[in-house]
Design a protein around this motif. Sequence first.
Motif, mmCIF file in Angstrom:
data_model
loop_
_atom_site.group_PDB
_atom_site.id
_atom_site.type_symbol
_atom_site.label_atom_id
_atom_site.label_comp_id
_atom_site.label_asym_id
_atom_site.label_seq_id
_atom_site.Cartn_x
_atom_site.Cartn_y
_atom_site.Cartn_z
ATOM 1 N N MET A 181 0.836 -1.179 0.000
ATOM 2 C CA MET A 181 0.000 0.000 0.000
ATOM 3 C C MET A 181 0.881 1.243 0.000
ATOM 4 S SD MET A 181 -3.179 -0.395 2.593
ATOM 5 C CE MET A 181 -4.673 -0.042 1.732
ATOM 6 N N THR A 182 0.471 2.195 -0.792
ATOM 7 C CA THR A 182 1.198 3.457 -0.833
ATOM 8 C C THR A 182 0.565 4.437 0.143
ATOM 9 O OG1 THR A 182 -0.201 4.349 -2.578
ATOM 10 C CG2 THR A 182 1.736 3.080 -3.263
ATOM 11 N N ILE A 183 1.254 5.521 0.395
ATOM 12 C CA ILE A 183 0.733 6.542 1.295
ATOM 13 C C ILE A 183 -0.530 7.173 0.726
ATOM 14 C CG2 ILE A 183 2.153 8.433 0.403
ATOM 15 C CD1 ILE A 183 1.341 7.867 4.082
ATOM 16 N N GLU A 184 -0.600 7.277 -0.611
ATOM 17 C CA GLU A 184 -1.803 7.839 -1.241
ATOM 18 C C GLU A 184 -3.015 6.941 -1.025
ATOM 19 O OE1 GLU A 184 1.081 7.440 -3.123
ATOM 20 O OE2 GLU A 184 1.741 9.529 -3.080
ATOM 21 N N SER A 185 -2.817 5.633 -1.108
ATOM 22 C CA SER A 185 -3.952 4.732 -0.911
ATOM 23 C C SER A 185 -4.394 4.714 0.548
ATOM 24 C CB SER A 185 -3.617 3.327 -1.402
ATOM 25 O OG SER A 185 -2.563 2.774 -0.654
ATOM 26 N N ILE A 186 -3.453 4.853 1.465
ATOM 27 C CA ILE A 186 -3.812 4.909 2.885
ATOM 28 C C ILE A 186 -4.579 6.189 3.179
ATOM 29 C CG2 ILE A 186 -2.876 5.090 5.227
ATOM 30 C CD1 ILE A 186 -0.587 3.254 4.251
ATOM 31 N N LEU A 187 -4.088 7.316 2.686
ATOM 32 C CA LEU A 187 -4.795 8.583 2.890
ATOM 33 C C LEU A 187 -6.156 8.563 2.204
ATOM 34 C CD1 LEU A 187 -1.893 11.151 2.496
ATOM 35 C CD2 LEU A 187 -3.056 10.465 4.590
ATOM 36 N N GLY A 188 -6.223 7.963 1.022
ATOM 37 C CA GLY A 188 -7.506 7.836 0.325
ATOM 38 C C GLY A 188 -8.495 7.009 1.117
ATOM 39 N N ALA A 189 -8.026 5.916 1.723
ATOM 40 C CA ALA A 189 -8.893 5.072 2.543
ATOM 41 C C ALA A 189 -9.413 5.841 3.759
ATOM 42 C CB ALA A 189 -8.148 3.821 2.987
ATOM 43 N N ILE A 190 -8.560 6.677 4.351
ATOM 44 C CA ILE A 190 -8.983 7.467 5.508
ATOM 45 C C ILE A 190 -10.044 8.483 5.100
ATOM 46 C CG2 ILE A 190 -8.213 9.194 7.191
ATOM 47 C CD1 ILE A 190 -5.552 7.617 7.304
ATOM 48 N N VAL A 191 -9.814 9.171 3.997
ATOM 49 C CA VAL A 191 -10.777 10.184 3.542
ATOM 50 C C VAL A 191 -12.101 9.527 3.145
ATOM 51 C CG1 VAL A 191 -11.242 11.879 1.733
ATOM 52 C CG2 VAL A 191 -9.020 11.836 2.855
ATOM 53 N N ILE A 192 -12.033 8.476 2.340
ATOM 54 C CA ILE A 192 -13.255 7.790 1.925
ATOM 55 C C ILE A 192 -13.961 7.189 3.134
ATOM 56 C CG2 ILE A 192 -14.129 5.810 0.619
ATOM 57 C CD1 ILE A 192 -11.957 6.469 -1.478
ATOM 58 N N GLY A 193 -13.200 6.615 4.051
ATOM 59 C CA GLY A 193 -13.792 6.068 5.265
ATOM 60 C C GLY A 193 -14.476 7.123 6.106
ATOM 61 N N ALA A 194 -13.882 8.300 6.199
ATOM 62 C CA ALA A 194 -14.504 9.389 6.954
ATOM 63 C C ALA A 194 -15.822 9.802 6.318
ATOM 64 C CB ALA A 194 -13.557 10.578 7.039
ATOM 65 N N VAL A 195 -15.824 9.906 5.007
ATOM 66 C CA VAL A 195 -17.049 10.300 4.302
ATOM 67 C C VAL A 195 -18.106 9.210 4.438
ATOM 68 C CG1 VAL A 195 -18.024 10.788 2.027
ATOM 69 C CG2 VAL A 195 -15.861 11.830 2.698
ATOM 70 N N VAL A 196 -17.712 7.955 4.239
ATOM 71 C CA VAL A 196 -18.652 6.842 4.348
ATOM 72 C C VAL A 196 -19.199 6.748 5.774
ATOM 73 C CG1 VAL A 196 -18.784 4.310 4.307
ATOM 74 C CG2 VAL A 196 -17.742 5.521 2.413
#
Length: 91
Positions: free
Chosen positions: A1-16
């Motif tokens: 996993m890259t840092i972008e995918s981890i940050l993306g998961a956090i942002v998407i998870g927050a929205v979801v």
Amino acid sequence: MTIESILGAIVIGAVVGAIGRLLIPGRQAIGWILTIVVGIVAALIGTFIAQAMNVSNTAGIDWIELVMQVVLAVIGVGLVAGLRRGRGSRL
């Protein structure tokens, strides 16, 4: 996993998680940090389910995957809020 995918998961998870919390009527006995954590977990599980069903790679926005994630977030927020409410009433 890259840092972008981890940050993306956090942002998407927050929205979801926020959408899942908003879809439950009434007040939930959990904070926003726990809501974000539940959203991240729901987003990850929803992605795995969508990949297993071969619906995660569509052109444009993956609506089926997003709906799965939100439904899982609603269930998760409801369960966590119910468990926290039950624990608080026994004290």
